[in-house]
Scaffold this motif. Structure first.
Motif, PDB file in Angstrom:
ATOM      1  N   ARG A  40       0.622  -1.167   0.105  1.00 55.83           N
ATOM      2  CA  ARG A  40       0.106  -0.185   0.373  1.00 55.83           C
ATOM      3  C   ARG A  40       1.236   1.492   0.034  1.00 55.83           C
ATOM      4  O   ARG A  40       0.556   2.169  -0.554  1.00 55.83           O
ATOM      5  CB  ARG A  40      -0.986  -0.099   0.844  1.00 55.83           C
ATOM      6  N   ARG A  41       2.082   1.317   0.929  1.00 57.22           N
ATOM      7  CA  ARG A  41       2.535   2.483   0.873  1.00 57.22           C
ATOM      8  C   ARG A  41       3.694   2.855  -0.728  1.00 57.22           C
ATOM      9  O   ARG A  41       3.698   3.626  -0.623  1.00 57.22           O
ATOM     10  CB  ARG A  41       3.463   2.059   1.890  1.00 57.22           C
ATOM     11  N   GLU A  42       4.130   1.450  -1.266  1.00 58.54           N
ATOM     12  CA  GLU A  42       4.468   1.613  -2.942  1.00 58.54           C
ATOM     13  C   GLU A  42       3.400   2.254  -3.519  1.00 58.54           C
ATOM     14  O   GLU A  42       3.849   3.557  -4.194  1.00 58.54           O
ATOM     15  CB  GLU A  42       4.920   0.182  -2.557  1.00 58.54           C
ATOM     16  N   ALA A  43       1.894   1.666  -4.129  1.00 57.17           N
ATOM     17  CA  ALA A  43       1.286   2.105  -4.539  1.00 57.17           C
ATOM     18  C   ALA A  43       0.905   3.862  -4.463  1.00 57.17           C
ATOM     19  O   ALA A  43       0.142   4.545  -5.312  1.00 57.17           O
ATOM     20  CB  ALA A  43      -0.259   1.968  -4.386  1.00 57.17           C
ATOM     21  N   LEU A  44       0.687   3.921  -2.754  1.00 54.91           N
ATOM     22  CA  LEU A  44       0.575   5.302  -2.526  1.00 54.91           C
ATOM     23  C   LEU A  44       1.434   6.100  -3.294  1.00 54.91           C
ATOM     24  O   LEU A  44       1.405   7.200  -3.147  1.00 54.91           O
ATOM     25  CB  LEU A  44      -0.182   5.376  -1.021  1.00 54.91           C
ATOM     26  N   ALA A  45       3.307   5.871  -2.599  1.00 59.89           N
ATOM     27  CA  ALA A  45       4.260   6.246  -3.730  1.00 59.89           C
ATOM     28  C   ALA A  45       3.736   6.830  -4.780  1.00 59.89           C
ATOM     29  O   ALA A  45       3.935   8.117  -6.128  1.00 59.89           O
ATOM     30  CB  ALA A  45       5.339   5.654  -2.711  1.00 59.89           C
ATOM     31  N   ALA A  46       3.477   5.843  -5.693  1.00 61.43           N
ATOM     32  CA  ALA A  46       3.439   5.920  -6.959  1.00 61.43           C
ATOM     33  C   ALA A  46       2.474   6.708  -7.707  1.00 61.43           C
ATOM     34  O   ALA A  46       2.452   8.327  -8.104  1.00 61.43           O
ATOM     35  CB  ALA A  46       3.417   4.693  -7.820  1.00 61.43           C
ATOM     36  N   TYR A  50       2.760  10.348 -10.091  1.00 58.69           N
ATOM     37  CA  TYR A  50       1.172  10.618 -10.706  1.00 58.69           C
ATOM     38  C   TYR A  50       1.283  12.123 -10.401  1.00 58.69           C
ATOM     39  O   TYR A  50       0.995  12.474 -11.366  1.00 58.69           O
ATOM     40  CB  TYR A  50       0.891   9.523 -11.043  1.00 58.69           C
ATOM     41  N   ALA A  51       0.799  12.237  -9.153  1.00 61.49           N
ATOM     42  CA  ALA A  51      -0.250  13.519  -9.031  1.00 61.49           C
ATOM     43  C   ALA A  51       1.008  14.934  -8.843  1.00 61.49           C
ATOM     44  O   ALA A  51      -0.088  15.816  -9.171  1.00 61.49           O
ATOM     45  CB  ALA A  51      -0.794  13.518  -7.449  1.00 61.49           C
ATOM     46  N   ASP A  52       2.233  14.973  -8.178  1.00 59.32           N
ATOM     47  CA  ASP A  52       3.532  15.664  -8.084  1.00 59.32           C
ATOM     48  C   ASP A  52       3.402  15.849 -10.117  1.00 59.32           C
ATOM     49  O   ASP A  52       4.132  17.469 -10.362  1.00 59.32           O
ATOM     50  CB  ASP A  52       4.902  15.370  -7.838  1.00 59.32           C
ATOM     51  N   SER A  53       3.880  15.202 -10.430  1.00 53.76           N
ATOM     52  CA  SER A  53       3.341  15.511 -12.303  1.00 53.76           C
ATOM     53  C   SER A  53       2.849  15.867 -13.777  1.00 53.76           C
ATOM     54  O   SER A  53       3.037  16.129 -14.209  1.00 53.76           O
ATOM     55  CB  SER A  53       4.859  13.700 -12.763  1.00 53.76           C
TER      56      SER A  53
END
Length: 192
Positions: A40-46, A50-53
């Motif tokens: 879940r942490r890796e999915a949230l980081a991804a 995406y949101a930052d870019s």
């Protein structure tokens, strides 16, 4: 030396076996929880990347997060408003959160009808569990009686302190057998 230790402390085998199962289960549960947390942490980081870019995340990423967010308070799949495809301004349908007759009006049922199906399966399993209770009780009687006879036999053929240990174990198991017979008879007479 080692053989005399196990001859004197033979009961440690049972104590160790009684501890291995729950402790092993706790370790496995902790590891599984950590794996879910990491995924879940890796999915949230991804998703954050995406949101930052400024890009739209792939639907697979959202599905990973939705699949993990199960439970009555995660609001997965809640529809706010009329049923999709309904005419504009239409009254809420039977599957809408705002319909008081809908199971979705209850926050404990938010998500999908899988909670209703799960509750039905659990009710069926509990009914089957209650129906089979006498069989489980009599099975325990048979096992405890067999252990009592085995330890009683060992007490008759052992020598020294070991015979006393086997005898005490046979007496304790005999008492447990009597208790199991009582509960088995009650479960058989008061069968649901």
């Amino acid at each position: 030396m080692a053989s005399s230790f196990w001859e004197q402390h033979w009961w440690l085998v049972f104590a160790a076996a009684a501890l291995v199962i729950p402790v092993g289960g706790m370790i496995a549960s902790t590891f599984t929880t950590w794996l879910h947390f990491r995924q879940r942490r890796e999915a949230l980081a991804a998703l954050k990347a995406y949101a930052d870019s400024g890009r739209t995340p792939p639907p697979e990423l959202a599905e990973i997060l939705k699949a993990q967010a199960t439970g009555p308070f995660y609001n997965v799949g809640v529809r706010f408003g009329p049923t999709p495809g309904a005419a504009p301004g239409a009254a809420p349908g039977p599957g809408d959160w705002s319909d008081p007759a809908s199971p979705w009006a209850d926050p404990m049922m938010w998500g999908s009808d899988r909670y209703a199906r799960r509750a039905a399966r659990q009710a069926m399993r509990m009914a089957r569990w209650r129906y089979r209770a006498p069989y489980r009780r009599w099975s325990a009687v048979v096992w405890l009686a067999a252990l009592t006879v085995g330890f009683g036999y060992a007490a008759q053929h052992a020598t020294g302190d070991t015979a006393n240990a086997f005898l005490v174990t046979a007496i304790i198991l005999g008492a447990a057998t009597v208790g199991s017979v009582v509960t088995a008879v009650i479960a058989t007479v008061m069968r649901p």
